[in-house]
Motif scaffolding. Sequence first.
Motif, PDB file in Angstrom:
ATOM      1  N   GLU A 245       0.834  -1.194   0.000  1.00  0.00           N
ATOM      2  CA  GLU A 245       0.000   0.000   0.000  1.00  0.00           C
ATOM      3  C   GLU A 245       0.873   1.250   0.000  1.00  0.00           C
ATOM      4  O   GLU A 245       1.896   1.299   0.674  1.00  0.00           O
ATOM      5  N   ALA A 246       0.476   2.244  -0.744  1.00  0.00           N
ATOM      6  CA  ALA A 246       1.231   3.486  -0.791  1.00  0.00           C
ATOM      7  C   ALA A 246       1.270   4.107   0.599  1.00  0.00           C
ATOM      8  O   ALA A 246       0.329   3.987   1.373  1.00  0.00           O
ATOM      9  N   MET A 247       2.413   4.797   0.897  1.00  0.00           N
ATOM     10  CA  MET A 247       2.590   5.362   2.225  1.00  0.00           C
ATOM     11  C   MET A 247       1.465   6.331   2.579  1.00  0.00           C
ATOM     12  O   MET A 247       0.975   6.357   3.713  1.00  0.00           O
ATOM     13  N   GLY A 248       1.036   7.137   1.600  1.00  0.00           N
ATOM     14  CA  GLY A 248      -0.039   8.082   1.859  1.00  0.00           C
ATOM     15  C   GLY A 248      -1.341   7.378   2.205  1.00  0.00           C
ATOM     16  O   GLY A 248      -2.087   7.835   3.074  1.00  0.00           O
ATOM     17  N   GLU A 249      -1.608   6.267   1.530  1.00  0.00           N
ATOM     18  CA  GLU A 249      -2.831   5.514   1.820  1.00  0.00           C
ATOM     19  C   GLU A 249      -2.763   4.866   3.202  1.00  0.00           C
ATOM     20  O   GLU A 249      -3.752   4.818   3.928  1.00  0.00           O
ATOM     21  N   GLU A 250      -1.579   4.367   3.577  1.00  0.00           N
ATOM     22  CA  GLU A 250      -1.421   3.764   4.894  1.00  0.00           C
ATOM     23  C   GLU A 250      -1.603   4.821   5.989  1.00  0.00           C
ATOM     24  O   GLU A 250      -2.241   4.564   7.016  1.00  0.00           O
ATOM     25  N   ALA A 251      -1.049   6.021   5.780  1.00  0.00           N
ATOM     26  CA  ALA A 251      -1.191   7.096   6.755  1.00  0.00           C
ATOM     27  C   ALA A 251      -2.655   7.494   6.903  1.00  0.00           C
ATOM     28  O   ALA A 251      -3.137   7.754   8.013  1.00  0.00           O
ATOM     29  N   LYS A 252      -3.363   7.534   5.779  1.00  0.00           N
ATOM     30  CA  LYS A 252      -4.782   7.873   5.821  1.00  0.00           C
ATOM     31  C   LYS A 252      -5.570   6.810   6.566  1.00  0.00           C
ATOM     32  O   LYS A 252      -6.481   7.118   7.350  1.00  0.00           O
ATOM     33  N   ARG A 253      -5.209   5.536   6.323  1.00  0.00           N
ATOM     34  CA  ARG A 253      -5.877   4.440   7.030  1.00  0.00           C
ATOM     35  C   ARG A 253      -5.633   4.570   8.543  1.00  0.00           C
ATOM     36  O   ARG A 253      -6.533   4.405   9.357  1.00  0.00           O
ATOM     37  N   PHE A 254      -4.385   4.866   8.920  1.00  0.00           N
ATOM     38  CA  PHE A 254      -4.043   5.002  10.336  1.00  0.00           C
ATOM     39  C   PHE A 254      -4.845   6.132  10.974  1.00  0.00           C
ATOM     40  O   PHE A 254      -5.369   5.997  12.086  1.00  0.00           O
ATOM     41  N   SER A 278       0.453  11.624  14.194  1.00  0.00           N
ATOM     42  CA  SER A 278       1.672  12.171  13.593  1.00  0.00           C
ATOM     43  C   SER A 278       1.706  11.905  12.090  1.00  0.00           C
ATOM     44  O   SER A 278       0.874  11.175  11.545  1.00  0.00           O
ATOM     45  N   LYS A 279       2.709  12.456  11.442  1.00  0.00           N
ATOM     46  CA  LYS A 279       3.006  12.103  10.066  1.00  0.00           C
ATOM     47  C   LYS A 279       3.663  10.722  10.052  1.00  0.00           C
ATOM     48  O   LYS A 279       3.968  10.147  11.080  1.00  0.00           O
ATOM     49  N   SER A 280       3.901  10.185   8.882  1.00  0.00           N
ATOM     50  CA  SER A 280       4.615   8.913   8.753  1.00  0.00           C
ATOM     51  C   SER A 280       6.099   9.143   8.993  1.00  0.00           C
ATOM     52  O   SER A 280       6.621  10.241   8.812  1.00  0.00           O
ATOM     53  N   GLY A 281       6.797   8.084   9.392  1.00  0.00           N
ATOM     54  CA  GLY A 281       8.228   8.192   9.621  1.00  0.00           C
ATOM     55  C   GLY A 281       8.889   6.829   9.530  1.00  0.00           C
ATOM     56  O   GLY A 281       8.245   5.824   9.214  1.00  0.00           O
ATOM     57  N   GLU A 282      10.181   6.787   9.812  1.00  0.00           N
ATOM     58  CA  GLU A 282      10.943   5.538   9.784  1.00  0.00           C
ATOM     59  C   GLU A 282      11.376   5.179  11.193  1.00  0.00           C
ATOM     60  O   GLU A 282      11.814   6.042  11.963  1.00  0.00           O
ATOM     61  N   PHE A 283      11.239   3.908  11.523  1.00  0.00           N
ATOM     62  CA  PHE A 283      11.618   3.428  12.847  1.00  0.00           C
ATOM     63  C   PHE A 283      13.081   2.992  12.838  1.00  0.00           C
ATOM     64  O   PHE A 283      13.514   2.277  11.913  1.00  0.00           O
ATOM     65  N   PRO A 284      13.892   3.381  13.849  1.00  0.00           N
ATOM     66  CA  PRO A 284      13.565   4.248  14.985  1.00  0.00           C
ATOM     67  C   PRO A 284      14.023   5.685  14.779  1.00  0.00           C
ATOM     68  O   PRO A 284      13.898   6.503  15.676  1.00  0.00           O
ATOM     69  N   ASN A 285      14.563   6.000  13.590  1.00  0.00           N
ATOM     70  CA  ASN A 285      15.196   7.298  13.381  1.00  0.00           C
ATOM     71  C   ASN A 285      14.263   8.481  13.605  1.00  0.00           C
ATOM     72  O   ASN A 285      14.688   9.540  14.070  1.00  0.00           O
ATOM     73  N   ASP A 286      12.983   8.303  13.264  1.00  0.00           N
ATOM     74  CA  ASP A 286      12.052   9.438  13.331  1.00  0.00           C
ATOM     75  C   ASP A 286      11.184   9.432  14.592  1.00  0.00           C
ATOM     76  O   ASP A 286      10.287  10.275  14.728  1.00  0.00           O
ATOM     77  N   VAL A 287      11.411   8.507  15.501  1.00  0.00           N
ATOM     78  CA  VAL A 287      10.563   8.413  16.707  1.00  0.00           C
ATOM     79  C   VAL A 287      10.596   9.717  17.494  1.00  0.00           C
ATOM     80  O   VAL A 287       9.554  10.271  17.867  1.00  0.00           O
ATOM     81  N   TYR A 288      11.794  10.225  17.766  1.00  0.00           N
ATOM     82  CA  TYR A 288      11.923  11.444  18.569  1.00  0.00           C
ATOM     83  C   TYR A 288      11.236  12.629  17.891  1.00  0.00           C
ATOM     84  O   TYR A 288      10.504  13.390  18.545  1.00  0.00           O
ATOM     85  N   ALA A 289      11.447  12.792  16.591  1.00  0.00           N
ATOM     86  CA  ALA A 289      10.868  13.940  15.879  1.00  0.00           C
ATOM     87  C   ALA A 289       9.344  13.865  15.851  1.00  0.00           C
ATOM     88  O   ALA A 289       8.657  14.877  16.069  1.00  0.00           O
ATOM     89  N   LEU A 290       8.803  12.678  15.580  1.00  0.00           N
ATOM     90  CA  LEU A 290       7.340  12.529  15.552  1.00  0.00           C
ATOM     91  C   LEU A 290       6.737  12.805  16.922  1.00  0.00           C
ATOM     92  O   LEU A 290       5.713  13.489  17.044  1.00  0.00           O
ATOM     93  N   TYR A 291       7.374  12.276  17.945  1.00  0.00           N
ATOM     94  CA  TYR A 291       6.866  12.464  19.316  1.00  0.00           C
ATOM     95  C   TYR A 291       6.941  13.937  19.726  1.00  0.00           C
ATOM     96  O   TYR A 291       6.000  14.483  20.287  1.00  0.00           O
ATOM     97  N   THR A 292       8.063  14.576  19.426  1.00  0.00           N
ATOM     98  CA  THR A 292       8.230  15.993  19.778  1.00  0.00           C
ATOM     99  C   THR A 292       7.173  16.849  19.106  1.00  0.00           C
ATOM    100  O   THR A 292       6.615  17.779  19.703  1.00  0.00           O
TER     101      THR A 292
END
Length: 537
Positions: A245-254, A278-292
């Motif tokens: 599934e495209a990332m945008g579609e997965e984010a919309k589903r979430f 939050s927006k979509s991100g990559e684990f674990p590199n974007d965890v801090y940014a998404l949470y902040t």
Amino acid sequence: MLSLLIVDDESSVVDTLAFTIDWEQIDIETVYRAYSANEALRLLSTHSIDIMLADIYMPGMSGIELIEQVHKHHKHVKSVLLSGHAEFQYAKQAMTYKVFDYLLKPASDEEIIQVIGRLAEQVKQDWQDVISHDKVVNTLKESLPVLKDKLLNELLVQRQPKDSLDYLLSLYEVPFQIGDSMHMMLIRLEESFAEYNDRDIYLLEYAIMNIAQEIFAASFDLWSCRDTNNYLVIAARGRKSTAGEAMGEEAKRFETLALQLQRNIGLYLKRVVSVLVSKSGEFPNDVYALYTHLVNQVRSRLGNETGCFIPGDIPDVELEMQPVTLLYETPTFHHLLDSHQWEAFSLKLEQVLNNLKQQTNLSEEHVQEAYMVITGAFYHYAHKHNRLLSELLGGMHLVDRTVRSVAHLSEWAYHVLDKFKMDAIVEQRSSKDKLIGKVKDFIARNIGTISLQTIADAVFLHPVYLSRLYKAETGQSISDYIHAQRMEKAAHLLKEESIRIYEISENLGFKNAAYFSKVFREEFGMSPQEYRDQIKG
């Protein structure tokens, strides 16, 4: 301590081994005896036995057959065989059934103790290994929720080294892998200060996660924790079935499922929550940014709001830092509480709350500022009255709370104010009761010299105020009470024939006996002498 079973069809052999060898020296506390293989099996099924010493040749069921049954049905039992030279080949065959060792007859006590002693040490070590392994496994299973919570909390504020993170994810059974696409959700519980304690909040979070697992199960794996701000944070990764599934579609589903979660919490748990995605991100590199980003959204947008849903594509808002000056204007909250001006305190509180509500994009920090000023006044009032705030409020659950919105602040502050007012009423009632008690006690001890002035001096009040207070509290004037007490005391003293009537008159503070007699007749319908004569008989 271990147990041993000795099996031989020769009873003398069994009894001799059982009673003549000092088994305790090798940590064997209990020795069971069996005179046939069948009797041995019965003992094994009804008692806890660690080691079996058995003769290989016995009529009926042989030692080999017994060992086979033990190997099938009592695997924890370790065995040693006693055999003659003729049965040596059979003894070797028994090794396939995990027999520890064999002894050739006639075996000396020293040989038996040596072999059984080595086996006893092995049994103890085996059990120690089992216990240690089971303990570790059970402890890990019991601690998994806490360990998962801790690991996610660490990722919210810092990055874990790749190698150790891989290992911990596997050990904690977390369905995330480095490089996975991920989403994050923050849930703020709009709990009621008056009704919920910490235990209730944990149970509520547990119920929320159960609902979330049901809603997201088909599309996402979830991992949650309670952060340092007491927000419920949920990380999610798309399942393999939606990998294409495209990332945008997965984010919309979430986002759609997150909105459904908020609705179900309100429908089934009857609780209001704010949900931020939050927006979509990559684990674990974007965890801090998404949470902040999510925390900043809460602090910048939800000072005035409750029950909000904020999607992931909303940009950060620049905060408007305007001081809440009304908090510090006179009369202060401290002064209003000190003077028990409850209505004025309530009015100022209403003005502060309205001022906060009128601000656009009110931050949580502004709410926290108001909370700390008002809490400071509450602490000051409690300590000035020689009380703990937690004592006045009936427990720490109403003190150690994080206020997150104007609605929270309003509910909490008015709740505490009501507690203070009720306590003040009770304290005032108690103080007045104590005062009336002091007045009556003073009258009783000074009935012959009493006056309104002497009573007022004794309780440090103005006579006029004391008179009004006493009448308001008892429904009776002080003079009427003094008169009633004098008449009661007079009637009691008249029962004593040794006390003359004029002496009673003087003791009760009357000017003369004639006036005393007049007052007594008005009270009882007879003179003091007639009253005394009536009592006599």
